[in-house]
Scaffold this active site. Structure first.
Site, PDB file in Angstrom:
ATOM      1  N   ARG A  67       5.202  -5.878  -7.339  1.00 56.42           N
ATOM      2  CA  ARG A  67       4.835  -5.266  -6.060  1.00 56.42           C
ATOM      3  C   ARG A  67       4.650  -6.337  -4.982  1.00 56.42           C
ATOM      4  O   ARG A  67       4.994  -6.111  -3.820  1.00 56.42           O
ATOM      5  CB  ARG A  67       3.562  -4.430  -6.245  1.00 56.42           C
ATOM      6  N   HIS A  71       6.726  -6.225  -1.438  1.00 58.12           N
ATOM      7  CA  HIS A  71       6.056  -6.289  -0.134  1.00 58.12           C
ATOM      8  C   HIS A  71       6.404  -7.572   0.610  1.00 58.12           C
ATOM      9  O   HIS A  71       6.530  -7.573   1.832  1.00 58.12           O
ATOM     10  CB  HIS A  71       4.538  -6.182  -0.291  1.00 58.12           C
ATOM     11  N   ASP A  72       6.576  -8.665  -0.130  1.00 60.18           N
ATOM     12  CA  ASP A  72       6.955  -9.916   0.539  1.00 60.18           C
ATOM     13  C   ASP A  72       8.331  -9.759   1.177  1.00 60.18           C
ATOM     14  O   ASP A  72       8.499  -9.951   2.377  1.00 60.18           O
ATOM     15  CB  ASP A  72       6.960 -11.087  -0.458  1.00 60.18           C
ATOM     16  N   SER A  81       4.932 -14.528   3.105  1.00 55.43           N
ATOM     17  CA  SER A  81       4.043 -14.212   4.229  1.00 55.43           C
ATOM     18  C   SER A  81       2.896 -13.295   3.807  1.00 55.43           C
ATOM     19  O   SER A  81       1.859 -13.276   4.461  1.00 55.43           O
ATOM     20  CB  SER A  81       4.823 -13.579   5.380  1.00 55.43           C
ATOM     21  N   ASN A  99      -1.504  -3.100   1.608  1.00 56.32           N
ATOM     22  CA  ASN A  99      -1.808  -4.241   0.739  1.00 56.32           C
ATOM     23  C   ASN A  99      -3.013  -3.991  -0.122  1.00 56.32           C
ATOM     24  O   ASN A  99      -3.249  -4.707  -1.091  1.00 56.32           O
ATOM     25  CB  ASN A  99      -2.118  -5.486   1.575  1.00 56.32           C
ATOM     26  N   PRO A 165       8.164   1.674   3.394  1.00 56.59           N
ATOM     27  CA  PRO A 165       8.318   3.102   3.118  1.00 56.59           C
ATOM     28  C   PRO A 165       7.092   3.619   2.347  1.00 56.59           C
ATOM     29  O   PRO A 165       6.465   2.864   1.609  1.00 56.59           O
ATOM     30  CB  PRO A 165       9.577   3.170   2.248  1.00 56.59           C
ATOM     31  N   HIS A 195       8.905   0.875 -11.148  1.00 54.07           N
ATOM     32  CA  HIS A 195       7.815   1.809 -11.451  1.00 54.07           C
ATOM     33  C   HIS A 195       7.782   2.182 -12.940  1.00 54.07           C
ATOM     34  O   HIS A 195       7.079   3.098 -13.327  1.00 54.07           O
ATOM     35  CB  HIS A 195       7.915   3.065 -10.564  1.00 54.07           C
ATOM     36  N   THR A 196       8.520   1.458 -13.756  1.00 51.11           N
ATOM     37  CA  THR A 196       8.417   1.593 -15.206  1.00 51.11           C
ATOM     38  C   THR A 196       7.160   0.892 -15.719  1.00 51.11           C
ATOM     39  O   THR A 196       6.808   0.975 -16.895  1.00 51.11           O
ATOM     40  CB  THR A 196       9.656   1.007 -15.924  1.00 51.11           C
ATOM     41  N   ASP A 248       4.712   5.118 -15.110  1.00 46.62           N
ATOM     42  CA  ASP A 248       5.615   5.544 -16.175  1.00 46.62           C
ATOM     43  C   ASP A 248       4.760   6.163 -17.268  1.00 46.62           C
ATOM     44  O   ASP A 248       4.048   5.459 -17.991  1.00 46.62           O
ATOM     45  CB  ASP A 248       6.401   4.336 -16.710  1.00 46.62           C
TER      46      ASP A 248
HETATM   47  C1  HEM Z   1      10.623   3.688  -1.463  1.00 46.64           C
HETATM   48  C2  HEM Z   1      10.118   2.616  -1.991  1.00 46.64           C
HETATM   49  C3  HEM Z   1       8.767   2.511  -2.630  1.00 46.64           C
HETATM   50  C4  HEM Z   1       7.630   3.229  -2.410  1.00 46.64           C
HETATM   51  C5  HEM Z   1       7.416   4.369  -1.438  1.00 46.64           C
HETATM   52  C6  HEM Z   1       6.620   2.713  -3.302  1.00 46.64           C
HETATM   53  C7  HEM Z   1       5.316   3.170  -3.353  1.00 46.64           C
HETATM   54  C8  HEM Z   1       4.373   2.739  -4.244  1.00 46.64           C
HETATM   55  C9  HEM Z   1       3.014   3.227  -4.317  1.00 46.64           C
HETATM   56  C10 HEM Z   1       2.380   4.243  -3.386  1.00 46.64           C
HETATM   57  C11 HEM Z   1       2.414   2.610  -5.359  1.00 46.64           C
HETATM   58  C12 HEM Z   1       0.972   2.799  -5.843  1.00 46.64           C
HETATM   59  C13 HEM Z   1       0.097   1.705  -5.294  1.00 46.64           C
HETATM   60  C14 HEM Z   1      -1.336   1.837  -5.734  1.00 46.64           C
HETATM   61  O1  HEM Z   1      -1.811   2.928  -6.019  1.00 46.64           O
HETATM   62  O2  HEM Z   1      -2.018   0.805  -5.788  1.00 46.64           O
HETATM   63  C15 HEM Z   1       3.381   1.715  -5.946  1.00 46.64           C
HETATM   64  C16 HEM Z   1       3.127   0.906  -7.020  1.00 46.64           C
HETATM   65  C17 HEM Z   1       4.034  -0.022  -7.499  1.00 46.64           C
HETATM   66  N1  HEM Z   1       5.254  -0.329  -6.937  1.00 46.64           N
HETATM   67 FE1  HEM Z   1       6.240   0.733  -5.564  1.00 46.64          FE
HETATM   68  N2  HEM Z   1       7.146   1.706  -4.048  1.00 46.64           N
HETATM   69  C18 HEM Z   1       8.449   1.537  -3.662  1.00 46.64           C
HETATM   70  C19 HEM Z   1       9.331   0.602  -4.124  1.00 46.64           C
HETATM   71  C20 HEM Z   1       9.015  -0.396  -5.017  1.00 46.64           C
HETATM   72  C21 HEM Z   1       9.857  -1.516  -5.338  1.00 46.64           C
HETATM   73  C22 HEM Z   1      11.226  -1.790  -4.717  1.00 46.64           C
HETATM   74  C23 HEM Z   1       9.192  -2.265  -6.259  1.00 46.64           C
HETATM   75  C24 HEM Z   1       9.586  -3.553  -6.916  1.00 46.64           C
HETATM   76  C25 HEM Z   1      10.817  -3.987  -7.078  1.00 46.64           C
HETATM   77  C26 HEM Z   1       7.944  -1.578  -6.522  1.00 46.64           C
HETATM   78  C27 HEM Z   1       7.026  -1.967  -7.459  1.00 46.64           C
HETATM   79  C28 HEM Z   1       5.819  -1.324  -7.694  1.00 46.64           C
HETATM   80  C29 HEM Z   1       4.952  -1.633  -8.814  1.00 46.64           C
HETATM   81  C30 HEM Z   1       5.238  -2.604  -9.937  1.00 46.64           C
HETATM   82  C31 HEM Z   1       3.819  -0.825  -8.671  1.00 46.64           C
HETATM   83  C32 HEM Z   1       2.558  -0.819  -9.567  1.00 46.64           C
HETATM   84  C33 HEM Z   1       1.590  -1.809  -8.981  1.00 46.64           C
HETATM   85  C34 HEM Z   1       0.347  -2.047  -9.818  1.00 46.64           C
HETATM   86  O3  HEM Z   1       0.201  -1.504 -10.905  1.00 46.64           O
HETATM   87  O4  HEM Z   1      -0.477  -2.821  -9.347  1.00 46.64           O
HETATM   88  N3  HEM Z   1       7.860  -0.471  -5.740  1.00 46.64           N
HETATM   89  N4  HEM Z   1       4.562   1.817  -5.256  1.00 46.64           N
HETATM   90  C1  LIG Z   2      -5.856  -8.334  -1.894  1.00 41.58           C
HETATM   91  C2  LIG Z   2      -6.354  -8.394  -0.503  1.00 41.58           C
HETATM   92  O1  LIG Z   2      -6.554  -9.437   0.042  1.00 41.58           O
HETATM   93  N1  LIG Z   2      -6.548  -7.210   0.073  1.00 41.58           N
HETATM   94  C3  LIG Z   2      -7.033  -7.071   1.433  1.00 41.58           C
HETATM   95  C4  LIG Z   2      -6.266  -5.969   2.141  1.00 41.58           C
HETATM   96  O2  LIG Z   2      -6.846  -5.618   3.361  1.00 41.58           O
HETATM   97  C5  LIG Z   2      -8.210  -5.240   3.297  1.00 41.58           C
HETATM   98  C6  LIG Z   2      -8.687  -4.820   4.677  1.00 41.58           C
HETATM   99  O3  LIG Z   2      -7.884  -3.810   5.187  1.00 41.58           O
HETATM  100  C7  LIG Z   2      -9.056  -6.384   2.749  1.00 41.58           C
HETATM  101  O4  LIG Z   2     -10.421  -5.990   2.657  1.00 41.58           O
HETATM  102  C8  LIG Z   2      -8.545  -6.763   1.381  1.00 41.58           C
HETATM  103  O5  LIG Z   2      -9.244  -7.873   0.883  1.00 41.58           O
END
Ligand code: HEM
Ligand SMILES: CC(=O)N[C@H]1CO[C@H](CO)[C@@H](O)[C@@H]1O
Ligand SMILES: *[C@@H]1O[C@H](CO)[C@@H](O)[C@H](O)[C@H]1NC(C)=O
Ligand SMILES: *[C@@H]1O[C@H](CO)[C@@H](O)[C@H](O)[C@H]1NC(C)=O
Length: 328
Positions: A67, A71-72, A81, A99, A165, A195-196, A248
């Site tokens: 993730r 985001h980067d 950044s 973030n 997005p 998202h696996t 997943d």
């Molecule tokens: C349309 C594109 C995408 C959308 C709308 C999206 C949205 C999200 C959202 C809402 C979450 C949950 C975050 C949370 O609850 O903390 C998430 C988690 C995650 N996303 Fe995406 N995502 C997208 C594309 C991607 C891409 C391209 C990658 C990496 C190549 C990615 C990797 C991940 C991973 C690994 C997580 C789990 C993070 C964790 O467990 O800390 N996502 N995503």
């Molecule tokens: C991981 C991290 O630094 N998260 C920051 C994201 O932004 C909020 C404020 O909107 C900070 O409180 C978090 O520390």
């Protein structure tokens, strides 16, 4: 100007800005595999060891790093950044809403400290993100892919540039966000395969359980048994980010094609995930990645390399940050 006209003007201005800002991922890459082979020959193995050691105690690192990479690369290009902390005079990307739940920066700092000790001032934080992400994917069972390097780190990070997005985007609008970065719809379906692994907080799919699209009912495209089990984790009365569930629902920690298999069973967590099985442009790809002889493993590495080219700084651009969380 009416709201609609204002929105159109804004969208047009944004796409113009994006076209100028992002070197398209598909164009010839200025990066090369083994960029540090002579300047810091131990870099890749030091990063690998740090990542492996972290994974041994915390298997969520794979999701954290994936993730961070997404985001980067999607905000101002793959230039680290999003690792920069805000200062009294600058609100950095980390302080933008999406973030809030990023994690894994501690590993980047550990790996950076190791490479700085071996070869000070040589290896960028942006390359550490890419290499550590690959290593974590492989450790979790994904296929190996060579990571081109030679990125440099940005000296700019602005919360106001964060424009990612969201989970409720339609396939078409998500695809246009990817298109703006030089990634096509196949790349998008492939990268969403990240998202696996990892989790989502209730906040990001809550509406699918209780009030889908203003209907006051759950999303008809979610398997009823999944609706019930998610409701018990995310009660209607809860507020804020709340609990998390595995993205997943098959194999949370292994990097495999299970995400697509779950989508075929209407067990996707985010709306954008499940929508991939409804859009005719993407459903075919989901089906093939879910099936026997799936090419997801190889395709994922290729798509990560493509994403890793977005808006990179090279040569004398930017800097090699000494500490990843602050500009030199
Ligand atoms: C349309 C594109 C995408 C959308 C709308 C999206 C949205 C999200 C959202 C809402 C979450 C949950 C975050 C949370 O609850 O903390 C998430 C988690 C995650 N996303 Fe995406 N995502 C997208 C594309 C991607 C891409 C391209 C990658 C990496 C190549 C990615 C990797 C991940 C991973 C690994 C997580 C789990 C993070 C964790 O467990 O800390 N996502 N995503
Ligand atoms: C991981 C991290 O630094 N998260 C920051 C994201 O932004 C909020 C404020 O909107 C900070 O409180 C978090 O520390
Ligand atoms: C998307 O890009 C990939 C890799 O660059 C390419 O192989 C594929 O044919 C493209 N797909 C579409 C639908 O344009
Ligand atoms: C949401 O509702 C609107 C009309 O109220 C409808 O046009 C749209 O197709 C619905 N979206 C989904 C994803 O069901």
């Amino acid at each position: 100007m009416g709201t609609f006209a204002a929105t159109v003007a804004l969208v047009m201005a944004l796409s113009a800005v994006m076209t100028v800002c992002f070197a398209h991922a598909a164009s010839k890459s200025p990066l090369q595999v083994g960029f540090y082979a002579t300047s810091c020959p131990t870099a890749e193995s030091l990063i690998h060891s740090a990542t492996q050691a972290k994974w041994n105690v915390d298997r969520t690192i794979t999701a954290g790093l994936l993730r961070i990479s997404f985001h980067d690369c999607f905000v101002q290009g793959c230039d680290a950044s999003n690792l920069i902390k805000s200062t009294p005079t600058n609100t950095a990307e980390l302080d933008a809403l999406p973030n809030l739940t990023l994690h894994g920066m501690d590993l980047i700092d550990t790996a950076k400290a190791a490479v700085e000790e071996a070869c000070p001032g040589i290896v960028s934080c942006a390359d550490i993100i890419s290499l550590a992400t690959r290593d974590a994917v492989v450790t979790a069972g994904g296929e190996y892919y060579a990571v081109p390097t030679g990125r440099r780190d940005s000296r700019v990070s602005l919360a106001s540039s964060v424009n990612l997005p969201g989970p409720g985007f339609s396939v078409a609008s998500a695809a246009s966000a990817f298109q703006g970065r030089g990634l096509n719809i196949t790349d998008m379906v492939t990268l969403l395969g990240a998202h696996t692994t990892g989790v989502a907080h209730c906040e990001f799919f809550y509406n699918r359980l209780y009030n889908f699209n203003g209907t006051g009912r759950s999303d008809p495209s979610m398997a009823p048994s999944l609706v019930e089990s998610l409701k018990s984790v995310c009660p209607q009365a809860s507020t804020g980010l709340g609990q998390t569930v595995a993205l997943d629902q098959g194999t949370e920690f292994s990097f495999d094609n299970s995400y697509y298999k779950q989508l075929e069973k209407y067990r996707g967590i985010l709306q954008i995930d499940q929508e991939l099985t409804y859009d005719h442009k993407t459903s075919r790809i989901v089906k093939s990645f879910a099936g026997r002889g799936s090419r997801f493993g190889t395709s994922f590495g290729q798509a990560m390399v493509k994403m890793g080219n977005i808006g990179v700084l090279t040569g004398s651009q930017g800097e090699i940050r000494r500490i990843c969380s602050q500009i030199n």
